[in-house]
Scaffold this motif. Structure first.
Motif, PDB file in Angstrom:
ATOM      1  N   TRP A  36       0.834  -1.211   0.000  1.00  0.00           N
ATOM      2  CA  TRP A  36       0.000   0.000   0.000  1.00  0.00           C
ATOM      3  C   TRP A  36       0.867   1.258   0.000  1.00  0.00           C
ATOM      4  O   TRP A  36       0.627   2.199  -0.755  1.00  0.00           O
ATOM      5  CB  TRP A  36      -0.923  -0.009   1.221  1.00  0.00           C
ATOM      6  N   ARG A 147     -13.366   0.374   5.129  1.00  0.00           N
ATOM      7  CA  ARG A 147     -13.209  -0.978   4.582  1.00  0.00           C
ATOM      8  C   ARG A 147     -12.329  -1.800   5.514  1.00  0.00           C
ATOM      9  O   ARG A 147     -11.391  -1.280   6.125  1.00  0.00           O
ATOM     10  CB  ARG A 147     -12.586  -0.912   3.194  1.00  0.00           C
ATOM     11  N   ASP A 188     -12.684  -7.747   2.925  1.00  0.00           N
ATOM     12  CA  ASP A 188     -11.885  -8.648   2.088  1.00  0.00           C
ATOM     13  C   ASP A 188     -11.111  -9.584   3.006  1.00  0.00           C
ATOM     14  O   ASP A 188     -10.674  -9.189   4.092  1.00  0.00           O
ATOM     15  CB  ASP A 188     -10.916  -7.848   1.209  1.00  0.00           C
ATOM     16  N   ARG A 219      -5.613  -3.481  -6.101  1.00  0.00           N
ATOM     17  CA  ARG A 219      -7.006  -3.184  -6.483  1.00  0.00           C
ATOM     18  C   ARG A 219      -7.601  -2.092  -5.602  1.00  0.00           C
ATOM     19  O   ARG A 219      -8.225  -1.145  -6.109  1.00  0.00           O
ATOM     20  CB  ARG A 219      -7.856  -4.451  -6.396  1.00  0.00           C
ATOM     21  N   LEU A 220      -7.425  -2.204  -4.285  1.00  0.00           N
ATOM     22  CA  LEU A 220      -8.012  -1.220  -3.385  1.00  0.00           C
ATOM     23  C   LEU A 220      -7.360   0.151  -3.554  1.00  0.00           C
ATOM     24  O   LEU A 220      -8.040   1.184  -3.513  1.00  0.00           O
ATOM     25  CB  LEU A 220      -7.895  -1.688  -1.937  1.00  0.00           C
ATOM     26  N   ASP A 222      -6.038   1.293  -6.310  1.00  0.00           N
ATOM     27  CA  ASP A 222      -6.542   1.829  -7.578  1.00  0.00           C
ATOM     28  C   ASP A 222      -7.967   2.355  -7.419  1.00  0.00           C
ATOM     29  O   ASP A 222      -8.328   3.376  -8.006  1.00  0.00           O
ATOM     30  CB  ASP A 222      -6.501   0.758  -8.664  1.00  0.00           C
ATOM     31  N   GLU A 223      -8.781   1.633  -6.624  1.00  0.00           N
ATOM     32  CA  GLU A 223     -10.150   2.094  -6.397  1.00  0.00           C
ATOM     33  C   GLU A 223     -10.162   3.432  -5.676  1.00  0.00           C
ATOM     34  O   GLU A 223     -10.937   4.340  -6.015  1.00  0.00           O
ATOM     35  CB  GLU A 223     -10.917   1.056  -5.569  1.00  0.00           C
ATOM     36  N   VAL A 224      -9.291   3.575  -4.680  1.00  0.00           N
ATOM     37  CA  VAL A 224      -9.208   4.843  -3.946  1.00  0.00           C
ATOM     38  C   VAL A 224      -8.768   5.959  -4.865  1.00  0.00           C
ATOM     39  O   VAL A 224      -9.327   7.056  -4.884  1.00  0.00           O
ATOM     40  CB  VAL A 224      -8.240   4.701  -2.755  1.00  0.00           C
ATOM     41  N   GLY A 226      -9.121   6.116  -8.072  1.00  0.00           N
ATOM     42  CA  GLY A 226     -10.214   6.404  -8.989  1.00  0.00           C
ATOM     43  C   GLY A 226     -11.293   7.256  -8.369  1.00  0.00           C
ATOM     44  O   GLY A 226     -11.813   8.197  -8.968  1.00  0.00           O
ATOM     45  N   GLU A 227     -11.618   6.954  -7.095  1.00  0.00           N
ATOM     46  CA  GLU A 227     -12.635   7.742  -6.401  1.00  0.00           C
ATOM     47  C   GLU A 227     -12.166   9.166  -6.196  1.00  0.00           C
ATOM     48  O   GLU A 227     -12.936  10.115  -6.329  1.00  0.00           O
ATOM     49  CB  GLU A 227     -12.942   7.091  -5.045  1.00  0.00           C
ATOM     50  N   ARG A 228     -10.876   9.340  -5.889  1.00  0.00           N
ATOM     51  CA  ARG A 228     -10.354  10.690  -5.668  1.00  0.00           C
ATOM     52  C   ARG A 228     -10.408  11.504  -6.972  1.00  0.00           C
ATOM     53  O   ARG A 228     -10.721  12.682  -6.970  1.00  0.00           O
ATOM     54  CB  ARG A 228      -8.913  10.620  -5.135  1.00  0.00           C
TER      55      ARG A 228
END
Length: 231
Positions: A36, A147, A188, A219-220, A222-224, A226-228
């Motif tokens: 991370w 999460r 997860d 994945r997580l 990248d999701e964060v 993307g949300e930002r």
């Protein structure tokens, strides 16, 4: 900036692969946090080792203090809830909670159960009103984007859903259920098995779990990201 709460609960000091008899869950949780940080070095990480600093078990005085309205609490009540307040503050301030949790006698370590008992707090992480129409309890940490990542280890094998010992696994659900109760329902799970066999099956399970941890962290993250960007 995202805030990550990293918790280890294994009684074993050190990590497998680095120290003799080291912990598999410490190995996985450290790997997740390392991956991370490689992707999101700007994020803050708070670390808590429950084996080195076990939370005090809940007592009758703790319950009395917790169910007393804050404005009516006496000094001893604030003292009784002091550690719980600190643990709740860490949880409330976290966006991602990463917990290393080995299986001990089909359940979680007692130190992690004590942590859960301290952070499931009326008025802090869940609400209660006996006069409320319908459900008198409600989560206070819901809809905050929090999460949970559970990284486990088991001596035997077949504890995943559909496995030969799935009905005896009280670890992941034992952690996820109370955290879902307070509003953290995105979970997860990754686990190492075959620890007590110490053969090629253990090595294969470690390799598979590490690959899953790497993929999950990517994945997580990248999701964060993307949300930002969307926000």
């Amino acid at each position: 900036m995202l805030r990550l709460l990293h918790i280890d609960s294994s009684a074993r000091p050190g990590r497998s692969g680095e120290q003799a008899h080291g912990s598999h869950t410490r190995r996985l949780s450290a790997r997740f946090v390392r991956q991370w940080r490689a992707r999101r070095p700007q994020d803050a990480v708070v670390y808590r080792d429950l084996a080195l600093a076990p939370p005090a078990p809940v007592t009758g005085e703790w319950v009395h203090a917790a169910f007393t309205a804050p404005e009516r609490r006496e000094p001893w009540m604030h003292a009784a809830l002091g550690e719980s307040d600190r643990l709740v503050d860490e949880l409330v301030g976290a966006d991602l909670i990463v917990i290393g949790v080995p299986m001990y006698n089909f359940g979680m370590p007692s130190t992690l159960k004590a942590w859960i008992d301290n952070i499931v707090r009326v008025g802090r992480t869940f609400g209660f009103d006996r006069s409320r129409i319908g459900e008198p309890y409600w989560p206070l940490l819901a809809n905050q984007g929090k999460r949970l990542v559970l990284l486990g280890s088991r001596g035997d094998h077949g504890y995943d859903p559909g496995g030969r010992l799935a009905g005896s696994n009280h670890v992941e659900d034992g952690v996820a259920t109370p955290l879902r109760y307070i509003g953290i329902d995105a979970v997860d799970r990754v686990a190492i098995e075959y620890d007590e066999f110490a053969d090629e099956r253990l090595h294969a399970s470690i390799a598979a779990a590490e690959a899953q941890v790497d993929a999950l962290a990517m994945r997580l993250a990248d999701e964060v990201a993307g949300e930002r960007v969307i926000a």
